[in-house]
Scaffold this motif. Structure first.
Motif, PDB file in Angstrom:
ATOM      1  N   SER A   1       2.176  -1.303   4.639  1.00 24.62           N
ATOM      2  CA  SER A   1       2.341   0.214   4.703  1.00 24.62           C
ATOM      3  C   SER A   1       2.815   0.983   4.360  1.00 24.62           C
ATOM      4  O   SER A   1       3.481   0.859   5.751  1.00 24.62           O
ATOM      5  CB  SER A   1       0.792   0.231   5.329  1.00 24.62           C
ATOM      6  OG  SER A   1      -0.083   1.903   4.984  1.00 24.62           O
ATOM      7  N   TYR A   2       2.962   1.908   3.452  1.00 27.50           N
ATOM      8  CA  TYR A   2       4.266   2.949   3.463  1.00 27.50           C
ATOM      9  C   TYR A   2       2.970   4.003   3.559  1.00 27.50           C
ATOM     10  O   TYR A   2       2.306   4.445   2.851  1.00 27.50           O
ATOM     11  CB  TYR A   2       4.791   3.292   2.176  1.00 27.50           C
ATOM     12  CG  TYR A   2       6.537   1.649   1.957  1.00 27.50           C
ATOM     13  CD1 TYR A   2       7.367   1.846   2.765  1.00 27.50           C
ATOM     14  CD2 TYR A   2       5.716   1.020   0.801  1.00 27.50           C
ATOM     15  CE1 TYR A   2       8.253   0.736   1.684  1.00 27.50           C
ATOM     16  CE2 TYR A   2       5.636  -0.351   1.084  1.00 27.50           C
ATOM     17  CZ  TYR A   2       6.905  -0.343   1.114  1.00 27.50           C
ATOM     18  OH  TYR A   2       8.275  -1.315   1.619  1.00 27.50           O
ATOM     19  N   HIS A   3       3.755   4.985   4.630  1.00 23.08           N
ATOM     20  CA  HIS A   3       2.157   6.161   5.407  1.00 23.08           C
ATOM     21  C   HIS A   3       2.713   7.188   5.514  1.00 23.08           C
ATOM     22  O   HIS A   3       4.129   7.320   6.910  1.00 23.08           O
ATOM     23  CB  HIS A   3       1.335   5.915   5.845  1.00 23.08           C
ATOM     24  CG  HIS A   3       1.082   4.955   6.505  1.00 23.08           C
ATOM     25  ND1 HIS A   3       1.198   3.488   7.116  1.00 23.08           N
ATOM     26  CD2 HIS A   3       1.599   4.786   8.237  1.00 23.08           C
ATOM     27  CE1 HIS A   3       1.743   2.946   7.803  1.00 23.08           C
ATOM     28  NE2 HIS A   3       1.933   3.875   8.246  1.00 23.08           N
TER      29      HIS A   3
ATOM     30  N   ASP B   1       0.826  -1.025  -0.209  1.00 27.84           N
ATOM     31  CA  ASP B   1       0.372  -0.178  -0.010  1.00 27.84           C
ATOM     32  C   ASP B   1       0.899   1.379   0.119  1.00 27.84           C
ATOM     33  O   ASP B   1       1.673   1.596   1.241  1.00 27.84           O
ATOM     34  CB  ASP B   1      -0.881  -0.276   1.210  1.00 27.84           C
ATOM     35  CG  ASP B   1      -1.457   0.938   1.148  1.00 27.84           C
ATOM     36  OD1 ASP B   1      -1.558   2.188   1.074  1.00 27.84           O
ATOM     37  OD2 ASP B   1      -2.667   0.315   2.031  1.00 27.84           O
ATOM     38  N   ILE B   2       0.799   2.405  -1.406  1.00 27.60           N
ATOM     39  CA  ILE B   2       1.463   3.260  -0.889  1.00 27.60           C
ATOM     40  C   ILE B   2       1.202   4.243  -1.404  1.00 27.60           C
ATOM     41  O   ILE B   2       1.643   5.274  -1.226  1.00 27.60           O
ATOM     42  CB  ILE B   2       2.634   3.124  -2.290  1.00 27.60           C
ATOM     43  CG1 ILE B   2       1.943   3.208  -3.972  1.00 27.60           C
ATOM     44  CG2 ILE B   2       3.555   1.974  -2.150  1.00 27.60           C
ATOM     45  CD1 ILE B   2       2.940   3.346  -5.209  1.00 27.60           C
ATOM     46  N   ASP B   3      -0.501   4.371  -0.519  1.00 30.70           N
ATOM     47  CA  ASP B   3      -0.936   6.046  -0.366  1.00 30.70           C
ATOM     48  C   ASP B   3      -0.790   6.572   0.567  1.00 30.70           C
ATOM     49  O   ASP B   3       0.188   5.641   1.230  1.00 30.70           O
ATOM     50  CB  ASP B   3      -1.915   5.123  -0.285  1.00 30.70           C
ATOM     51  CG  ASP B   3      -3.456   6.152   0.016  1.00 30.70           C
ATOM     52  OD1 ASP B   3      -4.132   6.057  -0.733  1.00 30.70           O
ATOM     53  OD2 ASP B   3      -3.304   6.718   0.719  1.00 30.70           O
TER      54      ASP B   3
ATOM     55  N   HIS C   1      -1.557   7.242   3.230  1.00 33.78           N
ATOM     56  CA  HIS C   1      -2.312   7.122   4.477  1.00 33.78           C
ATOM     57  C   HIS C   1      -2.203   5.263   4.707  1.00 33.78           C
ATOM     58  O   HIS C   1      -1.834   5.144   3.279  1.00 33.78           O
ATOM     59  CB  HIS C   1      -3.982   7.197   4.443  1.00 33.78           C
ATOM     60  CG  HIS C   1      -4.475   8.843   4.139  1.00 33.78           C
ATOM     61  ND1 HIS C   1      -4.297   9.761   2.686  1.00 33.78           N
ATOM     62  CD2 HIS C   1      -4.357   9.907   4.836  1.00 33.78           C
ATOM     63  CE1 HIS C   1      -4.674  10.347   2.794  1.00 33.78           C
ATOM     64  NE2 HIS C   1      -4.970  10.975   4.041  1.00 33.78           N
ATOM     65  N   HIS C   2      -2.451   5.324   5.965  1.00 35.10           N
ATOM     66  CA  HIS C   2      -1.799   3.843   6.165  1.00 35.10           C
ATOM     67  C   HIS C   2      -3.180   2.548   6.304  1.00 35.10           C
ATOM     68  O   HIS C   2      -4.124   3.132   6.472  1.00 35.10           O
ATOM     69  CB  HIS C   2      -1.712   3.873   8.295  1.00 35.10           C
ATOM     70  CG  HIS C   2      -2.253   2.548   8.732  1.00 35.10           C
ATOM     71  ND1 HIS C   2      -2.918   2.299   9.762  1.00 35.10           N
ATOM     72  CD2 HIS C   2      -1.153   1.637   8.383  1.00 35.10           C
ATOM     73  CE1 HIS C   2      -2.251   0.839  10.193  1.00 35.10           C
ATOM     74  NE2 HIS C   2      -1.361   0.276   9.372  1.00 35.10           N
ATOM     75  N   GLY C   3      -2.990   1.865   5.544  1.00 36.47           N
ATOM     76  CA  GLY C   3      -3.934   1.301   4.964  1.00 36.47           C
ATOM     77  C   GLY C   3      -4.440   0.436   6.144  1.00 36.47           C
ATOM     78  O   GLY C   3      -4.364  -1.510   6.376  1.00 36.47           O
TER      79      GLY C   3
HETATM   80 CA    CA Z   1      -0.315   3.460   2.797  1.00 38.14          CA
END
Ligand code: CA
Ligand code: ZLV
Ligand code: ZN
Length: 406
Positions: free
Chosen positions: A219-221, A196-198, A200-202
């Protein structure tokens, strides 16, 4: 003659239904389905549809959505509109989900974290049922193509709504199409890696699989306090110490990479490739779901990173090189013209096409959307530099990789 070719040795399928474009979350709401219109214009304008099998999405069924979501919540979503909201809330079946009212509430919340007030994260708007079941249907059709081995990479830019919970909407997300997809995949694939590179945290996806060792979530956030009042960046979860539900078989199958504001391309590349590489090595997934939220780009209305479209795309290329069955989804992204640029570029990467960098303005119905006096009409531009002060120290990032590695 446009130079677009189908990829050699593998197939890509593209899932979409233009009816998702007509939706309005509200005048001041940052989520604009119009970004999907712009994405479509670029993808079609460049001729990328010749490189893929394209499918018109149909709405998901309520039964399919119940595979994860609470049955009462699903029935509510299937019937809700600004016209029906009050009557539905009054029904005893749903009234029990309404929170008690407080006098100084600025927005009044209905059941399931939904609201008709302007200024709510998850508003009730015209056509929302149609929208929700369509983006979910597109993700499930994409998933079906992968599980039946009819395709190698499946794409749905209207999906990737990672915050929705089992019985509650959250952060612009109502149905968690990602969780539904992974549940389907688990019937065919022994292990699924979710990346997840959004910005925000997934959280919704992580929570759904916190007891499931066959799913690893990564997740990256942006993480940490972000304003004078000490408020945390939404949703406030995803600390580096959060590695799954302690004391269960799911422990160690969640990874979180919390990042301060202003991270640049070089630093993001380092983090992404080090941690994702190690996760793939250690977990040995049979399929990958990649949520490509474009709010991690510099210049995003809500995000606080300084990543350029080129580096965002390199995350897709890095994951693609595993040659594992891959589901590519959208997510956040609040500066529409840049969202469209990024997702068109990533559609090209998925199909092994290289696009001319200057967007031919005659290919899009709204050229003014991609014309900018300061930045020109490049696909990979404008480059975003130091829009946010870079709070990331190389030593801290290296320390983080070491910590996650253990
Ligand atoms: Ca993310
Ligand atoms: O990109 O919102 O901060 C996937 C995704 O990850 C909040 N929400 C919560 C906590 C209390 N609320 C604030 C209520 C604000 C309601 C309207 C906005 C309106 C205008 C401008 C910005 C916002 C906004 N809301 C910015 N950040 C929020 C977050 C939700 C972020 C969801 C990200 C979704 C699609
Ligand atoms: Zn986001």
């Amino acid at each position: 003659e446009n130079g677009i070719t189908r990829p050699k040795g593998y197939k890509v399928s593209f899932h979409y239904n233009s009816r998702v474009e007509d939706m309005h979350f509200g005048k001041t709401h940052p989520m604009k389905p119009w970004r999907l219109t712009l994405t479509k214009h670029l993808v079609l304008g460049y001729g990328l549809h010749y490189a893929m099998d394209t499918y018109e999405a149909v709405a998901a069924g309520k039964d399919q959505v119940r595979a994860f979501h609470d049955p009462d919540y699903v029935d509510f979503l299937a019937q809700v509109s600004p016209q029906t909201f009050a009557d539905l809330c009054a029904m005893p079946r749903f009234a029990k989900y309404c929170p008690p009212k407080h006098e100084n509430d600025t927005i009044d919340l209905g059941p399931f974290n939904l609201s008709t007030s302007a200024g709510a994260d998850c508003p009730v708007f015209d056509g929302m049922s149609t929208y929700l079941f369509l983006y979910t249907g597109a993700t499930l059709a994409a998933t079906h193509q992968l599980t039946t081995q009819q395709t190698d990479i499946a794409v749905n830019w209207s999906g990737g709504l990672h915050h929705a919970h089992r019985g509650e909407a959250s952060g612009f997300c109502y149905i968690n199409d990602i969780v539904l997809s992974i549940l389907d995949m688990l019937r065919y694939f022994p292990r699924v890696l979710y990346i997840d590179i959004d910005v925000h945290h997934g959280d919704g996806v992580e929570e759904a699989f916190q007891r499931q060792p066959r799913v690893m979530t990564l997740s990256y956030h942006r993480y940490g306090p972000y304003d004078e009042t000490g408020h945390k960046f939404f949703p406030g979860t995803g600390d580096i110490t959060d590695t799954g539900l302690k004391g269960t078989v799911g422990e160690h199958f969640a990874l979180n990479v919390p990042i301060p504001s202003g991270i640049d391309d070089r630093q993001y590349k380092f983090l992404f490739e080090a941690v994702t590489g190690r996760a793939i090595e250690a977990f040995n997934p049979s399929a990958i779901v990649l949520q490509c939220g474009a709010d991690s780009l510099g210049g995003d209305r809500l995000g606080q990173f300084n990543i350029n479209i080129k580096q965002h795309g390199e995350c897709v290329s890095f994951v693609k090189r595993t040659r594992l069955p891959l589901l590519i989804l959208g997510g956040g992204g609040y500066t529409a013209r840049n969202v469209a640029r990024a997702w068109c570029h990533e559609t090209a990467l998925a199909t092994d096409n290289v696009l001319p960098d200057a967007i031919p303005l005659d290919i899009v119905p709204r050229p003014e959307a991609f014309q900018n006096r300061a930045h020109g009409n490049g696909l990979l531009y404008p480059p975003f530099q130091r829009l946010h002060n870079n709070e990331c120290k190389d030593a801290d990032l290296e320390g983080m990789v070491k910590k996650i590695d253990t």
